[in-house]
Design a protein around this motif. Structure first.
Motif, PDB file in Angstrom:
ATOM      1  N   CYS A  71       0.803  -1.228   0.000  1.00 32.61           N
ATOM      2  CA  CYS A  71       0.000   0.000   0.000  1.00 32.61           C
ATOM      3  C   CYS A  71       0.834   1.275   0.000  1.00 32.61           C
ATOM      4  N   CYS A  74       1.700   3.739  -2.863  1.00 35.39           N
ATOM      5  CA  CYS A  74       0.740   4.782  -3.244  1.00 35.39           C
ATOM      6  C   CYS A  74       0.404   5.688  -2.050  1.00 35.39           C
ATOM      7  N   HIS A  75      -0.029   5.066  -0.951  1.00 35.18           N
ATOM      8  CA  HIS A  75      -0.556   5.876   0.155  1.00 35.18           C
ATOM      9  C   HIS A  75       0.528   6.489   1.036  1.00 35.18           C
ATOM     10  N   LEU A  93      -4.226  11.583  -3.785  1.00 29.78           N
ATOM     11  CA  LEU A  93      -4.712  10.753  -2.686  1.00 29.78           C
ATOM     12  C   LEU A  93      -4.946  11.589  -1.437  1.00 29.78           C
ATOM     13  N   TRP A  96      -4.219  10.832   5.020  1.00 35.43           N
ATOM     14  CA  TRP A  96      -4.942  10.179   6.121  1.00 35.43           C
ATOM     15  C   TRP A  96      -4.533  10.718   7.489  1.00 35.43           C
ATOM     16  N   MET A 121      -7.175   2.455  -7.786  1.00 35.91           N
ATOM     17  CA  MET A 121      -6.621   1.479  -6.831  1.00 35.91           C
ATOM     18  C   MET A 121      -7.055   0.108  -7.318  1.00 35.91           C
TER      19      MET A 121
HETATM   20  C1  HEC Z   1      -1.891   1.987  -7.176  1.00 38.96           C
HETATM   21  C2  HEC Z   1      -1.979   2.828  -6.004  1.00 38.96           C
HETATM   22  C3  HEC Z   1      -2.689   2.263  -4.777  1.00 38.96           C
HETATM   23  C4  HEC Z   1      -2.310   1.198  -4.010  1.00 38.96           C
HETATM   24  C5  HEC Z   1      -1.156   0.244  -4.228  1.00 38.96           C
HETATM   25  C6  HEC Z   1      -3.263   1.136  -2.931  1.00 38.96           C
HETATM   26  N1  HEC Z   1      -4.176   2.142  -3.041  1.00 38.96           N
HETATM   27 FE1  HEC Z   1      -5.682   2.555  -1.738  1.00 38.96          FE
HETATM   28  N2  HEC Z   1      -6.379   4.008  -2.957  1.00 38.96           N
HETATM   29  C7  HEC Z   1      -5.796   4.375  -4.158  1.00 38.96           C
HETATM   30  C8  HEC Z   1      -6.669   5.321  -4.818  1.00 38.96           C
HETATM   31  C9  HEC Z   1      -6.417   5.977  -6.177  1.00 38.96           C
HETATM   32  C10 HEC Z   1      -7.786   5.518  -3.961  1.00 38.96           C
HETATM   33  C11 HEC Z   1      -9.010   6.393  -4.233  1.00 38.96           C
HETATM   34  C12 HEC Z   1     -10.025   5.494  -4.932  1.00 38.96           C
HETATM   35  C13 HEC Z   1     -11.285   6.224  -5.357  1.00 38.96           C
HETATM   36  O1  HEC Z   1     -12.109   6.541  -4.505  1.00 38.96           O
HETATM   37  O2  HEC Z   1     -11.415   6.434  -6.571  1.00 38.96           O
HETATM   38  C14 HEC Z   1      -7.556   4.672  -2.804  1.00 38.96           C
HETATM   39  C15 HEC Z   1      -8.424   4.612  -1.741  1.00 38.96           C
HETATM   40  C16 HEC Z   1      -8.201   3.861  -0.584  1.00 38.96           C
HETATM   41  C17 HEC Z   1      -9.052   3.859   0.576  1.00 38.96           C
HETATM   42  C18 HEC Z   1     -10.340   4.662   0.768  1.00 38.96           C
HETATM   43  C19 HEC Z   1     -10.042   5.985   1.468  1.00 38.96           C
HETATM   44  C20 HEC Z   1      -9.458   7.014   0.545  1.00 38.96           C
HETATM   45  O3  HEC Z   1      -8.379   7.544   0.884  1.00 38.96           O
HETATM   46  O4  HEC Z   1     -10.042   7.300  -0.524  1.00 38.96           O
HETATM   47  C21 HEC Z   1      -8.487   2.992   1.467  1.00 38.96           C
HETATM   48  C22 HEC Z   1      -8.989   2.654   2.882  1.00 38.96           C
HETATM   49  C23 HEC Z   1      -7.318   2.432   0.841  1.00 38.96           C
HETATM   50  N3  HEC Z   1      -7.149   2.987  -0.399  1.00 38.96           N
HETATM   51  C24 HEC Z   1      -6.491   1.501   1.426  1.00 38.96           C
HETATM   52  C25 HEC Z   1      -5.448   0.859   0.768  1.00 38.96           C
HETATM   53  C26 HEC Z   1      -4.717  -0.250   1.334  1.00 38.96           C
HETATM   54  C27 HEC Z   1      -4.935  -0.833   2.726  1.00 38.96           C
HETATM   55  C28 HEC Z   1      -3.821  -0.645   0.381  1.00 38.96           C
HETATM   56  C29 HEC Z   1      -2.871  -1.812   0.428  1.00 38.96           C
HETATM   57  C30 HEC Z   1      -3.440  -3.093   0.718  1.00 38.96           C
HETATM   58  C31 HEC Z   1      -3.983   0.247  -0.767  1.00 38.96           C
HETATM   59  N4  HEC Z   1      -4.980   1.138  -0.494  1.00 38.96           N
HETATM   60  C32 HEC Z   1      -3.209   0.200  -1.917  1.00 38.96           C
HETATM   61  C33 HEC Z   1      -4.596   3.929  -4.658  1.00 38.96           C
HETATM   62  C34 HEC Z   1      -3.885   2.838  -4.169  1.00 38.96           C
END
Ligand code: HEC
Length: 154
Positions: A71, A74-75, A93, A96, A121
């Protein structure tokens, strides 16, 4: 004379073929093709799910490790949304660490997104981690906004 008829015929045939071809390939009229839909809303029953897993130091530590692998690119390690991959993909993004960033979202919604992915994501953890681990990830994501720096359950 025969020749002229033959030429006229082939010209006509070519014309018909072109017409038929044009009507079949008209953009937007191809069969069974829907325009790219906006992301579907999260089903109400998923959004309403209660988190059955309490944040514990063990659970958060396990989630932290996984977060680092799957995660953080990206995050961001800090949950600030500034991971390298997010920068490469030009993703906007949420940060948080901001207490308001996820205030309007339920644990059920976060769980749904962790499980299924959403928009850019891709993937999601649904097919590679247990439900308990995914709830721990939700707890871990929430923990970034807590003042003492995340690790401790309140
Ligand atoms: C390729 C990049 C990427 C990765 C890797 C990724 N995310 Fe995300 N994540 C995003 C994006 C883009 C959004 C916004 C999605 C939307 O609402 O369109 C998001 C949204 C979220 C949200 C909803 C809250 C918010 O900030 O919009 C959560 C909770 C979250 N991700 C958790 C995780 C977790 C836990 C992992 C690993 C297991 C992970 N993500 C891996 C890109 C990523």
């Amino acid at each position: 004379m025969r020749r002229i008829v033959a030429i006229a015929r082939s010209v006509l045939l070519a014309g018909i073929t072109a017409l038929v071809f044009a009507s079949v390939t008209q953009p937007g009229k191809a069969m069974g093709q829907e325009p790219q839909e906006a992301e579907k809303p999260i089903p109400a029953e998923d959004a309403a799910k209660k988190n059955p897993v309490k944040p514990t130091p063990e659970g958060l530590a396990a989630a932290k490790k996984l977060f680092g692998y799957h995660c953080a690119m990206c995050h961001g390690v800090q949950g600030d949304g500034k991971g390298d991959l997010a920068a490469d993909m030009k993703l906007q993004l949420k940060d948080w660490r901001e207490p308001n960033a996820l205030a309007k979202m339920t644990d059920g919604e976060l769980f749904y997104i962790v499980t299924n992915g959403r928009g850019k994501m891709t993937g999601g953890e649904g097919d590679r981690t247990s439900e308990e681990v995914r709830w721990n990830l939700v707890n871990y994501v929430r923990s970034f906004a807590k003042k003492e720096g995340g690790e401790k359950p309140q």
